[in-house]
Design a protein around this motif. Structure first.
Motif, mmCIF file in Angstrom:
data_model
loop_
_atom_site.group_PDB
_atom_site.id
_atom_site.type_symbol
_atom_site.label_atom_id
_atom_site.label_comp_id
_atom_site.label_asym_id
_atom_site.label_seq_id
_atom_site.Cartn_x
_atom_site.Cartn_y
_atom_site.Cartn_z
ATOM 1 N N CYS B 26 0.734 -1.202 0.020
ATOM 2 C CA CYS B 26 -0.164 -0.117 -0.030
ATOM 3 C C CYS B 26 0.967 1.227 0.097
ATOM 4 O O CYS B 26 2.077 1.287 0.165
ATOM 5 N N ASN B 46 2.348 -1.730 5.360
ATOM 6 C CA ASN B 46 1.105 -2.418 5.444
ATOM 7 C C ASN B 46 1.162 -3.050 6.895
ATOM 8 O O ASN B 46 1.812 -4.078 7.185
ATOM 9 N N TYR B 54 -5.173 -4.536 4.118
ATOM 10 C CA TYR B 54 -3.882 -3.616 4.269
ATOM 11 C C TYR B 54 -4.403 -2.330 5.311
ATOM 12 O O TYR B 54 -5.611 -2.280 5.212
ATOM 13 N N HIS B 80 -3.553 0.182 -3.218
ATOM 14 C CA HIS B 80 -2.880 -1.115 -2.623
ATOM 15 C C HIS B 80 -3.145 -2.256 -3.681
ATOM 16 O O HIS B 80 -3.611 -2.054 -4.874
#
Lengths: 90, 138
Positions: B26, B46, B54, B80
């Motif tokens: 992410c 994350n 996430y 993400h």
């Protein structure tokens, strides 16, 4: 004593687009009820069944309220509060 | 509503998704406030370290918003990866989407259709998902 509360974009419809608002209270719970009294609906966005919502982060100064006692976290003059939605998903 | 993004940034996000596989990766791309220009890449950790979830660490999140404010920037893209499923917002992605002004970018590391990497962009506002075109600047 007025505490400055920073409002995230997603909650600004409740505050007529104000980025920061003032709230009164000596604990986070009291601050949230004051916010809800002035900006109807805000309490619901921050609390679920009387507890802080899992995916809303609230900070007193630089500290996550989860480490400061949650809703019972004491607030003192000069503190500032920041509300941020979690950035999360699946 | 189109996301314009450089090839370099697209490649960097795809590379991060491969490096962090099997966890979801992410991050954000920042730009000057009001510009809607995705310029400054900031990979995030994350904190969930999970193949199906996430989350930015709450401390990192506060630091990010402080930095964005100090630099007169805004979060232009929140991205993400999905590890085994389509690059399309999941129910939890929709439920927790908290930035109505951001482009939500999804990439996927799933193998079965790996001929072209999946890189897609969405607006997620009040539970409503709208896919938008992505223009990659070469």
């Amino acid at each position: 004593m007025a505490i400055e509360v920073r409002i995230p974009t997603i909650l600004r419809p409740y505050t007529k687009d104000q980025k920061t608002v003032a709230a009164e209270g000596t604990t986070l719970a009291l601050i949230i009820s004051d916010l809800d009294a002035n900006f109807a609906g805000m309490g619901e966005r921050l609390l679920e069944d009387g507890a802080l919502r899992r995916f809303i982060n609230i900070y007193i100064n630089d500290e996550d309220v989860r480490f400061l006692g949650g809703l019972e976290a004491p607030i003192k003059d000069g503190d500032s509060i920041t509300i941020l939605p979690a950035v999360a998903g699946g | 509503m189109t996301l314009e993004i450089s090839r370099t940034l697209v490649d960097a996000i795809l590379e991060q998704s491969r490096v962090e596989y099997p966890d979801e990766c992410c991050g954000v791309i920042l730009g000057a406030i009001g510009s809607d220009k995705a310029l400054r890449h900031k990979p995030m950790i994350n904190a969930a370290h999970s193949p199906t979830f996430y989350e930015f660490d709450p401390k990192d999140l506060l630091a990010l918003y402080r930095e964005v404010d100090d630099n007169d920037e805004e979060i232009v893209v929140i991205y993400h990866s999905h590890t085994e499923t389509e690059a399309y917002p999941s129910r939890t992605d929709i439920a927790y989407a908290g930035e109505p002004g951001a482009h939500y970018v999804l990439v996927s590391t799933r193998k079965e259709i790996a001929t072209t990497p999946e890189f897609r962009s969405f607006r997620i506002i009040d539970g409503l998902v709208t896919e938008e075109p992505v223009t990659i600047l070469e």
